[in-house]
Structure formats: C-alpha cells, structure tokens
Design a protein around this motif. Structure first.
Motif, PDB file in Angstrom:
ATOM      1  N   HIS A 112       6.192  -2.379   6.077  1.00  0.00           N
ATOM      2  CA  HIS A 112       6.066  -3.566   5.214  1.00  0.00           C
ATOM      3  C   HIS A 112       4.594  -3.899   4.994  1.00  0.00           C
ATOM      4  CE1 HIS A 112       6.053  -7.829   3.983  1.00  0.00           C
ATOM      5  NE2 HIS A 112       7.212  -7.531   3.435  1.00  0.00           N
ATOM      6  N   HIS A 113       4.174  -3.903   3.729  1.00  0.00           N
ATOM      7  CA  HIS A 113       2.770  -4.213   3.407  1.00  0.00           C
ATOM      8  C   HIS A 113       2.763  -5.243   2.278  1.00  0.00           C
ATOM      9  CE1 HIS A 113      -1.557  -2.488   3.510  1.00  0.00           C
ATOM     10  NE2 HIS A 113      -1.600  -3.577   2.766  1.00  0.00           N
ATOM     11  N   PHE A 114       3.016  -6.480   2.629  1.00  0.00           N
ATOM     12  CA  PHE A 114       2.962  -7.652   1.733  1.00  0.00           C
ATOM     13  C   PHE A 114       4.097  -7.771   0.706  1.00  0.00           C
ATOM     14  CE2 PHE A 114      -1.991  -7.442   2.069  1.00  0.00           C
ATOM     15  CZ  PHE A 114      -1.945  -8.040   3.300  1.00  0.00           C
ATOM     16  N   THR A 115       4.750  -6.673   0.339  1.00  0.00           N
ATOM     17  CA  THR A 115       5.634  -6.705  -0.826  1.00  0.00           C
ATOM     18  C   THR A 115       7.109  -6.789  -0.439  1.00  0.00           C
ATOM     19  OG1 THR A 115       3.989  -5.404  -1.979  1.00  0.00           O
ATOM     20  CG2 THR A 115       6.180  -5.462  -2.962  1.00  0.00           C
ATOM     21  N   ASN A 157       2.244  -5.004   8.002  1.00  0.00           N
ATOM     22  CA  ASN A 157       0.802  -5.108   7.789  1.00  0.00           C
ATOM     23  C   ASN A 157       0.363  -6.572   7.719  1.00  0.00           C
ATOM     24  OD1 ASN A 157      -1.868  -3.864   6.894  1.00  0.00           O
ATOM     25  ND2 ASN A 157      -1.474  -5.307   5.224  1.00  0.00           N
ATOM     26  N   GLU A 158      -0.611  -6.933   8.496  1.00  0.00           N
ATOM     27  CA  GLU A 158      -1.295  -8.228   8.427  1.00  0.00           C
ATOM     28  C   GLU A 158      -0.380  -9.428   8.179  1.00  0.00           C
ATOM     29  OE1 GLU A 158      -4.451  -7.890   5.530  1.00  0.00           O
ATOM     30  OE2 GLU A 158      -5.564  -6.532   6.794  1.00  0.00           O
ATOM     31  N   PRO A 159       0.529  -9.707   9.106  1.00  0.00           N
ATOM     32  CA  PRO A 159       1.409 -10.857   8.915  1.00  0.00           C
ATOM     33  C   PRO A 159       0.632 -12.165   8.771  1.00  0.00           C
ATOM     34  CG  PRO A 159       1.603  -9.970  11.139  1.00  0.00           C
ATOM     35  CD  PRO A 159       0.819  -8.980  10.354  1.00  0.00           C
ATOM     36  N   ASN A 218      -3.088  -5.548  12.552  1.00  0.00           N
ATOM     37  CA  ASN A 218      -3.554  -6.899  12.810  1.00  0.00           C
ATOM     38  C   ASN A 218      -4.886  -7.144  12.106  1.00  0.00           C
ATOM     39  OD1 ASN A 218      -3.856  -9.409  13.921  1.00  0.00           O
ATOM     40  ND2 ASN A 218      -3.849  -8.735  16.061  1.00  0.00           N
ATOM     41  N   HIS A 219      -4.880  -8.028  11.123  1.00  0.00           N
ATOM     42  CA  HIS A 219      -6.132  -8.372  10.435  1.00  0.00           C
ATOM     43  C   HIS A 219      -6.896  -9.355  11.305  1.00  0.00           C
ATOM     44  CE1 HIS A 219      -8.551  -9.301   6.704  1.00  0.00           C
ATOM     45  NE2 HIS A 219      -8.889 -10.289   7.510  1.00  0.00           N
ATOM     46  N   VAL A 220      -8.024  -8.914  11.826  1.00  0.00           N
ATOM     47  CA  VAL A 220      -8.822  -9.825  12.652  1.00  0.00           C
ATOM     48  C   VAL A 220     -10.240  -9.911  12.101  1.00  0.00           C
ATOM     49  CG1 VAL A 220      -7.694  -9.956  14.905  1.00  0.00           C
ATOM     50  CG2 VAL A 220      -8.948  -7.929  14.311  1.00  0.00           C
ATOM     51  N   TYR A 280     -10.205  -4.451  10.029  1.00  0.00           N
ATOM     52  CA  TYR A 280     -11.412  -5.285  10.131  1.00  0.00           C
ATOM     53  C   TYR A 280     -12.253  -5.200   8.864  1.00  0.00           C
ATOM     54  CZ  TYR A 280     -15.973  -7.059  11.125  1.00  0.00           C
ATOM     55  OH  TYR A 280     -17.146  -7.769  11.012  1.00  0.00           O
ATOM     56  N   TYR A 281     -12.641  -6.363   8.357  1.00  0.00           N
ATOM     57  CA  TYR A 281     -13.484  -6.405   7.161  1.00  0.00           C
ATOM     58  C   TYR A 281     -14.749  -7.243   7.298  1.00  0.00           C
ATOM     59  CZ  TYR A 281      -9.884  -3.981   4.579  1.00  0.00           C
ATOM     60  OH  TYR A 281      -8.998  -3.023   4.164  1.00  0.00           O
ATOM     61  N   THR A 282     -14.626  -8.429   7.947  1.00  0.00           N
ATOM     62  CA  THR A 282     -15.738  -9.376   7.786  1.00  0.00           C
ATOM     63  C   THR A 282     -15.782 -10.462   8.866  1.00  0.00           C
ATOM     64  OG1 THR A 282     -16.808 -10.769   6.100  1.00  0.00           O
ATOM     65  CG2 THR A 282     -14.439 -10.962   6.265  1.00  0.00           C
ATOM     66  N   GLY A 303     -18.070 -11.008  -2.203  1.00  0.00           N
ATOM     67  CA  GLY A 303     -18.766 -12.076  -1.473  1.00  0.00           C
ATOM     68  C   GLY A 303     -18.462 -12.089   0.020  1.00  0.00           C
ATOM     69  N   TRP A 304     -17.805 -11.049   0.537  1.00  0.00           N
ATOM     70  CA  TRP A 304     -17.492 -11.012   1.977  1.00  0.00           C
ATOM     71  C   TRP A 304     -18.710 -10.514   2.733  1.00  0.00           C
ATOM     72  CZ3 TRP A 304     -12.318  -7.722   2.014  1.00  0.00           C
ATOM     73  CH2 TRP A 304     -11.388  -8.314   1.149  1.00  0.00           C
ATOM     74  N   GLU A 305     -18.997 -11.164   3.851  1.00  0.00           N
ATOM     75  CA  GLU A 305     -20.146 -10.714   4.638  1.00  0.00           C
ATOM     76  C   GLU A 305     -19.919  -9.312   5.201  1.00  0.00           C
ATOM     77  OE1 GLU A 305     -21.358 -13.125   8.062  1.00  0.00           O
ATOM     78  OE2 GLU A 305     -22.853 -11.594   8.583  1.00  0.00           O
ATOM     79  N   PHE A 371      -4.839  -1.019  -6.911  1.00  0.00           N
ATOM     80  CA  PHE A 371      -4.483  -2.376  -7.337  1.00  0.00           C
ATOM     81  C   PHE A 371      -4.753  -3.339  -6.183  1.00  0.00           C
ATOM     82  CE2 PHE A 371      -1.307  -5.796  -7.541  1.00  0.00           C
ATOM     83  CZ  PHE A 371      -1.621  -6.329  -8.779  1.00  0.00           C
ATOM     84  N   GLU A 372      -5.806  -4.128  -6.322  1.00  0.00           N
ATOM     85  CA  GLU A 372      -6.255  -4.992  -5.223  1.00  0.00           C
ATOM     86  C   GLU A 372      -5.611  -6.385  -5.358  1.00  0.00           C
ATOM     87  OE1 GLU A 372      -7.724  -4.589  -2.352  1.00  0.00           O
ATOM     88  OE2 GLU A 372      -8.048  -6.713  -2.014  1.00  0.00           O
ATOM     89  N   TRP A 373      -4.291  -6.419  -5.261  1.00  0.00           N
ATOM     90  CA  TRP A 373      -3.533  -7.664  -5.261  1.00  0.00           C
ATOM     91  C   TRP A 373      -3.988  -8.610  -6.375  1.00  0.00           C
ATOM     92  CZ3 TRP A 373       0.405  -5.938  -2.829  1.00  0.00           C
ATOM     93  CH2 TRP A 373       0.265  -5.093  -1.747  1.00  0.00           C
ATOM     94  N   ILE A 374      -4.349  -9.842  -6.028  1.00  0.00           N
ATOM     95  CA  ILE A 374      -4.689 -10.842  -7.041  1.00  0.00           C
ATOM     96  C   ILE A 374      -5.929 -10.449  -7.864  1.00  0.00           C
ATOM     97  CG2 ILE A 374      -6.074 -12.279  -5.500  1.00  0.00           C
ATOM     98  CD1 ILE A 374      -3.493 -13.799  -7.696  1.00  0.00           C
ATOM     99  N   ARG A 380     -13.007  -2.515  -6.527  1.00  0.00           N
ATOM    100  CA  ARG A 380     -12.869  -1.102  -6.142  1.00  0.00           C
ATOM    101  C   ARG A 380     -13.285  -0.871  -4.685  1.00  0.00           C
ATOM    102  NH1 ARG A 380     -12.182   2.471 -10.516  1.00  0.00           N
ATOM    103  NH2 ARG A 380     -12.206   1.378 -12.510  1.00  0.00           N
ATOM    104  N   PHE A 381     -12.331  -0.388  -3.905  1.00  0.00           N
ATOM    105  CA  PHE A 381     -12.568  -0.131  -2.479  1.00  0.00           C
ATOM    106  C   PHE A 381     -12.542   1.377  -2.160  1.00  0.00           C
ATOM    107  CE2 PHE A 381     -12.143  -4.067   0.186  1.00  0.00           C
ATOM    108  CZ  PHE A 381     -11.888  -5.004  -0.812  1.00  0.00           C
ATOM    109  N   GLY A 382     -12.297   2.239  -3.155  1.00  0.00           N
ATOM    110  CA  GLY A 382     -11.971   3.636  -2.863  1.00  0.00           C
ATOM    111  C   GLY A 382     -13.139   4.558  -2.580  1.00  0.00           C
TER     112      GLY A 382
HETATM  113  C1  BGC Z   1      -5.020  -5.354   3.074  1.00  0.00           C
HETATM  114  C2  BGC Z   1      -5.151  -4.401   1.900  1.00  0.00           C
HETATM  115  C3  BGC Z   1      -6.268  -4.865   0.985  1.00  0.00           C
HETATM  116  C4  BGC Z   1      -7.551  -4.881   1.763  1.00  0.00           C
HETATM  117  C5  BGC Z   1      -8.771  -5.272   0.954  1.00  0.00           C
HETATM  118  C6  BGC Z   1      -6.346  -5.788   3.651  1.00  0.00           C
HETATM  119  O1  BGC Z   1      -6.282  -7.116   4.056  1.00  0.00           O
HETATM  120  O2  BGC Z   1      -4.172  -4.821   4.042  1.00  0.00           O
HETATM  121  O3  BGC Z   1      -3.927  -4.310   1.257  1.00  0.00           O
HETATM  122  O4  BGC Z   1      -6.373  -4.097  -0.167  1.00  0.00           O
HETATM  123  O5  BGC Z   1      -7.434  -5.800   2.802  1.00  0.00           O
HETATM  124  O6  BGC Z   1      -8.663  -6.567   0.480  1.00  0.00           O
END
Ligand code: BGC
Length: 427
Positions: A112-115, A157-159, A218-220, A280-282, A303-305, A371-374, A380-382
C-alpha cells in the motif's frame, strides 16, 4: 573525498505503482485529478506509462547495474470492485516480477503506497475499523499471488504522511482536515501493519518459505526548533515529533499504543518489523504545526532543506526502538535540472557509509521522474529523465553517477571530481 561501502551493503532504486504505471484504475488519485486538485493539472493516468513499458524499464535498470528494486502494485487495478479480482492484472505483475528475477534484480514489494480503490475510499477507507479486513484480504491475495516470487515486503508506505496530508492538512484525498481523524488513521494503520506482518509470515511459512522479511516504510525527519531560545518552538518540536512519528513508530514496531494514539486491546506487545525501513528526506525547522526550513540552509526545488546528517540521526533513533538491520527505503531530492543530485547522493551515501549502524540497503527515490502526487509532473526526483509527451527515458548525469557508484562499491576521487565537485546547492 573518496569512500567505500561496507561489505554486505547494497544500492537500489524505489518507485510506487500510482506514480509510474498510468491508467484510469478507479482509485482515489484518478478521482483527485478529476476533481482538479493536481497543481499543474497533470494526470496520473499518464504518469510514465510503466504498466506498458515495464520491460523497457527493467532493461534500463539492468543496464545501470541496479540489482535492488522497491516497487509497488496497484490495489485498485487488481481489485477494481469490491470482491472482484482481475486475474489478467495478477498475470501481468507475475510476468514483471519473473522478468526482474531473470535479470538478477531483487524485489522489495510495497503493498500500500497512499492509493486506495474508490470502492474502499467510499466506505470510509482506513478511518473505519470494520474496513481493515478489506486491506488484510488484499494482503492475503498478494501473498497467495506473488508469495513464491517475493520474500521481502513493505506492508504500508508512510502511514504518518498519509494520515497527516490526507486527513489533517487536507491536501490529498479525501481532503479531510481533522486532527482526530488523522490520529484514528494512524492507529488503524498500525493495526493493519501488525496483522499484515503476521499474515505474510504465516502464509509464506505455510507455502514452505522461511525467508520472509517484512516491515513498513517509515517516513522520519529531524525536527528542530527554528529558534532554540523560543519556548513555543521547543514545545511544538516535541509535540510535532510525537504526533508525526514518535507514537506511530512505537505502535507499528512494537504494538505499544500510547498517546495520542488510541489504546488497542487486540494487539499484543511484540516485534513487528524484520528490518527498519526508513524514508528520509529532510529536517523541519519548527515554528508551529507545519513545515519550515532553517534560514540560509541549502534547499531543493520544493524548498526542502538538504540535511545529509539527518539520514544517520533518524536511523539511530529508530534503531533504539528496535535493533534490526536498516534499509533506507527512500532518499532523494527534487532537482528539476539535475544540477545538484550527484552532490546530494554523495553526501547522503557518505554519511551512511561512515555510520557504524547496520545499514544494509539504500534505495534511491526514484528511478524515473514520475507523478509526484499533488505536484504532478512538475517535480522531478528521478535518476532517469522522462519526457512525458513521448515517454522517452534518458539517463541523467546523476543516473550515470549512481550507476558507477554501484559498480565501484563507493565513490573514488575520480568519480568525486567528475560528478560531485562541479555541483552547487541553492540557498
Ligand atoms: C513518498 C513518495 C514521494 C516522495 C517524494 C515520499 O514521501 O513515499 O511517494 O514521491 O516522498 O515526495
């Protein structure tokens, strides 16, 4: 400048079904698009047309020496209506999974990934306890259909991101703005993960497989007060951390449900992750209950650090909750011109390589632009550029770099000088 990975560490790439497959599948993101909610009006029915181009994508992956791939399957496509299973879709995914295996690419499958299928969404989705069984039936179907081909699973994914953006900020479907509902989603999804964890193990054991590895992604993030001297910033930091990631991490990993999550009497305390999966992103600089960035910090195109130490700080924290091998199941950045992605990858991988934690895998988010959701197609992340009009794929400079890092098991001075040194962040 150079570094090498430890023995047993592997690099891969990640993606998610809705973000790449395309198609009108009757899910909540198709619906959200039809409601005009995607910022750039791009349509998830287009995405990267991966549902048709999967073989080409697998070949490209293999050409780039990628041997670990985290991918998802689309619930709404497999089960277009309540109680209905489209066997041709199962056959399609089996063909793709078998092909990946034949190419030596090892799969980590996200269930399950958001959808959500719209039929499930209309019943109230994960908000209603009585709906959980629909998800668990789907998990059983997944294991029954692909259990012989896949040993590693991400249940959800990332509840926390799903609960927060869909039910608290209201930017994603179903667009609710309720703190109570967001918390309810987190509680229910924790139960879903734990039951799915048990189910996958039980079913695969019965099938004669004893090598299952199951977790949730886990999105942390690192939360820090924007101004350390400001008591309000400090209080909000503690609360944000607890609401967004502290309580849910404990519940999902150990079955212990504490405030603000609702108590759960069905679930016994235990250990419900075979590996720690970190997206992990930011880092968030806290001034209240929202996102924020430190002044003068390097940022990406959203704009993410950019804060590479955070990848290890978050790993350390989660390792305290459960001592398990760590997979970084997502890390990457929005860099539309591919002008700093090599530097970003280098700094995050260096932090991982220098850590003494048992980090076994790193999956870069993501393989192709998607497709980056909203944000639609605008972010572009690729590692691979996609021309959405023609669906042509072109390996980016960063994709070339990543492929060489995989082949060489680290970053040599030569690679550093060629790919990383010339790059700069924006501030
Ligand atoms: C999500 C991805 C998303 C990425 C970049 C994560 O939180 O799992 O689906 O594309 O971040 O925003």
């Amino acid at each position: 400048m150079s570094f090498e990975f430890k023995h047993g560490f592997s690099l891969g790439v990640a993606s998610a079904a809705t973000q790449i497959e395309g198609g009108e599948c009757g899910h909540n993101w198709n619906d959200w698009y039809h409601q005009g909610k995607i910022k750039d009006q791009s349509n998830p029915a287009r995405a990267t047309d991966h549902y048709n181009l999967w073989q080409q994508d697998a070949d490209l992956m293999s050409e780039m020496k990628i041997q670990f791939y985290r991918l998802g399957i689309e619930w709404a496509r497999i089960c277009p209506n309540e109680g209905e299973v489209d066997e041709s879709v199962i056959a399609h995914y089996r063909e793709e999974l078998s092909y990946l295996e034949s190419k030596g690419i090892s799969v980590l499958l996200t269930i399950h990934h958001f959808t959500n299928p719209m039929w499930f969404e209309k019943k109230g989705g994960f908000l209603k306890k009585e709906n959980m069984q629909y998800f668990l039936d789907f998990v059983a179907l997944v294991v029954q259909s692909f259990g012989d081909l896949v040993s590693e699973y991400i249940t959800i994914n990332e509840p926390n991101v799903y609960a927060t953006i869909s039910y608290f900020f209201g930017d994603w479907p179903p667009g609710e703005k309720s703190f109570g509902k967001a918390i309810q989603i987190m509680s229910n999804m924790s139960v879903c993960h734990i039951k799915a964890y048990q189910l996958i193990h039980r079913m695969r054991e019965d099938m004669g497989y004893h090598n299952s590895r199951v977790s949730f992604a886990n999105h942390v993030r690192v939360f820090e007060p924007a101004d350390n001297k400001n008591p309000w910033h400090r209080i909000c930091t503690k609360l944000s951390e607890r609401f967004f990631q502290g309580a849910i991490t404990e519940a999902m990993c150990t079955g212990v449900f504490k405030w603000p999550l609702s108590k759960n009497h069905e679930i016994a305390q235990g250990e419900y992750c075979d590996f720690i999966a970190i997206n992990y992103y930011t880092r968030t600089a806290v001034t209240g209950f929202g996102d924020g960035t430190k002044q003068n910090a390097p940022t990406n195109d959203l704009g993410w650090e950019i804060y590479p130490e955070g990848i290890v700080r978050c790993s350390e924290k989660l390792y305290q909750v459960l001592k398990r091998p760590i997979y970084i199941t997502e890390n990457g950045t929005c860099d539309n011109e591919d002008s700093f992605r090599c530097k970003y990858i280098y700094e995050h991988l260096k932090a991982v390589a220098e850590s003494s934690l048992p980090i076994e895998r790193y999956y870069h988010w993501c393989f192709c632009d998607n497709f980056e959701w909203i944000e639609g197609e605008s972010a572009r992340f690729g590692l691979v550029h996609v021309n959405y009009e023609t669906q042509e794929r072109t390996i980016k400079n960063s994709g070339e770099f990543y492929s060489k890092v995989i082949a060489q098991g680290g970053v040599t001075d030569e690679l550093y000088n060629q790919y990383v040194k010339p790059q700069e962040y924006h501030y």
